[in-house]
Design a protein around this motif. Structure first.
Motif, PDB file in Angstrom:
ATOM      1  N   GLN A   1       3.360  -5.775 -39.599  1.00  0.00           N
ATOM      2  CA  GLN A   1       4.355  -6.232 -38.647  1.00  0.00           C
ATOM      3  C   GLN A   1       3.821  -6.144 -37.215  1.00  0.00           C
ATOM      4  O   GLN A   1       3.932  -7.107 -36.438  1.00  0.00           O
TER       5      GLN A   1
ATOM      6  N   VAL B   1       2.793  -9.361 -34.405  1.00  0.00           N
ATOM      7  CA  VAL B   1       3.362  -9.520 -33.074  1.00  0.00           C
ATOM      8  C   VAL B   1       2.286  -9.344 -32.004  1.00  0.00           C
ATOM      9  O   VAL B   1       2.239 -10.100 -31.019  1.00  0.00           O
TER      10      VAL B   1
ATOM     11  N   SER C   1       0.137 -12.442 -31.813  1.00  0.00           N
ATOM     12  CA  SER C   1       0.870 -13.521 -31.168  1.00  0.00           C
ATOM     13  C   SER C   1       0.844 -13.373 -29.654  1.00  0.00           C
ATOM     14  O   SER C   1       0.746 -14.361 -28.920  1.00  0.00           O
TER      15      SER C   1
ATOM     16  N   ILE D   1      11.098 -12.741 -37.746  1.00  0.00           N
ATOM     17  CA  ILE D   1       9.857 -12.783 -36.981  1.00  0.00           C
ATOM     18  C   ILE D   1       9.720 -14.051 -36.150  1.00  0.00           C
ATOM     19  O   ILE D   1       9.260 -14.019 -35.004  1.00  0.00           O
TER      20      ILE D   1
ATOM     21  N   LEU E   1       9.216 -14.155 -32.151  1.00  0.00           N
ATOM     22  CA  LEU E   1       8.038 -14.747 -31.524  1.00  0.00           C
ATOM     23  C   LEU E   1       8.432 -15.901 -30.617  1.00  0.00           C
ATOM     24  O   LEU E   1       7.868 -16.069 -29.530  1.00  0.00           O
TER      25      LEU E   1
ATOM     26  N   SER F   1       9.862 -14.414 -27.474  1.00  0.00           N
ATOM     27  CA  SER F   1       8.818 -13.772 -26.672  1.00  0.00           C
ATOM     28  C   SER F   1       7.954 -14.809 -25.961  1.00  0.00           C
ATOM     29  O   SER F   1       7.581 -14.619 -24.793  1.00  0.00           O
TER      30      SER F   1
ATOM     31  N   PHE G   1      13.566  -8.432 -36.526  1.00  0.00           N
ATOM     32  CA  PHE G   1      12.644  -8.128 -35.438  1.00  0.00           C
ATOM     33  C   PHE G   1      13.341  -8.349 -34.098  1.00  0.00           C
ATOM     34  O   PHE G   1      13.152  -9.382 -33.453  1.00  0.00           O
TER      35      PHE G   1
ATOM     36  N   TRP H   1      10.268  -5.030 -30.182  1.00  0.00           N
ATOM     37  CA  TRP H   1       9.101  -5.831 -30.518  1.00  0.00           C
ATOM     38  C   TRP H   1       8.541  -6.637 -29.353  1.00  0.00           C
ATOM     39  O   TRP H   1       7.360  -7.015 -29.367  1.00  0.00           O
TER      40      TRP H   1
ATOM     41  N   PHE I   1       4.497  -7.471 -28.268  1.00  0.00           N
ATOM     42  CA  PHE I   1       4.028  -8.790 -27.854  1.00  0.00           C
ATOM     43  C   PHE I   1       3.354  -8.706 -26.480  1.00  0.00           C
ATOM     44  O   PHE I   1       2.273  -9.271 -26.266  1.00  0.00           O
TER      45      PHE I   1
END
Length: 270
Positions: free
Chosen positions: A77, A81, A84, A133, A137, A140, A204, A209, A213
Motif C-alpha cells: 500500500q 502511494v 505515485s 486507491i 491517487l 492527490s 485510502f 495517505w 504521496f
C-alpha cells in the motif's frame, strides 16, 4: 500506482541530459501490484470461496498471519502511494491524470456499492469500495496540480526542507491510527474520519495517505534530477519492471479475473 503512460516517465541521469526511463521505479511498482494481487486472492479464498479444504485453510491462515496484515499489506500500500508521488514529477498534466483517476474511483464505487449487490447481494457482500486507491491517487494528483509549486517552496526553499521527510512520515503514522477509528461524523470518510457504520474493502483516505504521496513527490525531485547514485538508474527487476508498466490495467482487471476464475472453479466446475 500509475495512471497513464506519461507516468512511466523518464528521468535525466547524470551521464546524459536525454531523458531515460527509470526501470527500478517500474520494478517497485510491479512488486507492489504483484503483492496486491496475491493479497486479494487470499482475501477471496478466505471470505468468498472458503470451502474447508486444505488449500483454503492454508490461504486463510496466511491471510490471517502477521506477515500479511502487519508487513505485506502496509508495504505494498505504501509503495503504491509513494511511487505515485514520485511519478507526479514526470507528468505533463497532473490535473488531467488526477481527474481521470478520480473518475475511475467513482466508477468503482458505483459498481461495487450499487451494481454488484443488486445482482447478487450474498455473493458480492463485502465488496464495496468507498474512497479506494484510485480516489486517493486522483485526489492527490489534483492537489499537487493546484498546490505543487507552493509545496515545493516549502520543501526546498528553506533550511526547514531537511525536516520534511521525517515530518511527513510522523504525520502518516499519526493519522494512520486516526483513520482506523470511528467518529460521529457523516460524509467525512474521504478525509479520514469514518463513521461507525462505514465500510470499505479498499479504503485510502486523504489523511494519512496524502502524506505518503507528498513524501514520494519530495523524493521524486531528486530522482528526476539525477541526484541518486548512478547505479540506481541502471537497476532492473526482471518480470516486475514489465508488469509495473501496466499497473492501472492490472488494478482494474485483477479482481474480476480472480473472482471469476474462483467462481468458475468452486461454484460451477468443482
Amino acid at each position: 500506482m500509475t495512471f497513464s503512460a506519461d507516468t512511466d516517465s523518464p528521468a535525466c541521469t547524470r551521464a546524459s541530459a536525454k531523458p531515460q526511463r527509470v526501470r527500478i521505479i517500474d520494478g517497485l511498482r510491479g512488486i507492489a501490484i504483484f503483492l496486491m494481487v496475491f493479497h486479494h486472492f487470499l482475501y477471496n479464498m478466505t471470505y468468498a470461496f472458503f470451502d474447508g479444504s486444505a488449500f483454503a485453510l492454508l490461504c486463510r491462515n496466511i491471510y490471517a498471519s502477521s506477515l500479511v496484515g502487519d508487513i505485506l499489506q502496509p508495504m505494498f500500500q505504501s509503495l503504491f502511494v509513494f511511487i505515485s508521488g514520485v511519478a507526479c514529477r514526470y507528468s505533463h498534466n497532473n490535473l488531467r491524470r488526477g481527474l481521470a483517476a478520480f473518475g475511475l474511483g467513482v466508477m468503482l464505487e458505483v459498481i461495487t456499492c450499487y451494481l454488484l449487490p443488486s445482482v447478487d447481494p450474498v455473493l458480492f457482500d463485502g465488496c464495496q469500495i468507498r474512497f479506494g486507491i484510485l480516489s486517493l491517487l486522483g485526489s492527490s494528483m489534483i492537489i499537487w496540480a493546484v498546490a505543487g509549486k507552493v509545496l515545493d517552496k516549502i520543501f526546498f526553499s528553506t533550511m526547514a526542507g531537511v525536516l520534511v521527510p521525517p515530518l511527513l512520515i510522523v504525520l502518516w503514522f499519526a493519522f494512520l491510527r486516526v483513520s482506523g477509528g470511528s467518529y460521529d461524523a457523516e460524509g467525512l470518510y474521504w478525509l479520514g474520519f469514518p463513521s461507525s457504520d462505514f465500510y470499505s474493502a479498499d479504503y485510502f483516505p486523504l489523511l494519512p495517505w496524502l502524506f505518503m504521496f507528498l513524501l514520494g513527490a519530495y523524493a521524486g525531485k531528486f530522482i528526476r534530477d539525477g541526484k541518486f547514485p548512478s547505479a540506481f538508474y541502471r537497476v532492473r527487476i526482471p518480470f516486475f519492471d514489465f508488469i509495473g508498466k501496466y499497473t492501472i490495467w492490472i488494478y482494474l482487471l485483477h479482481q474480476p479475473v480472480i473472482f471469476g476464475a474462483c467462481y468458475l472453479w468452486f461454484e460451477i466446475l468443482h
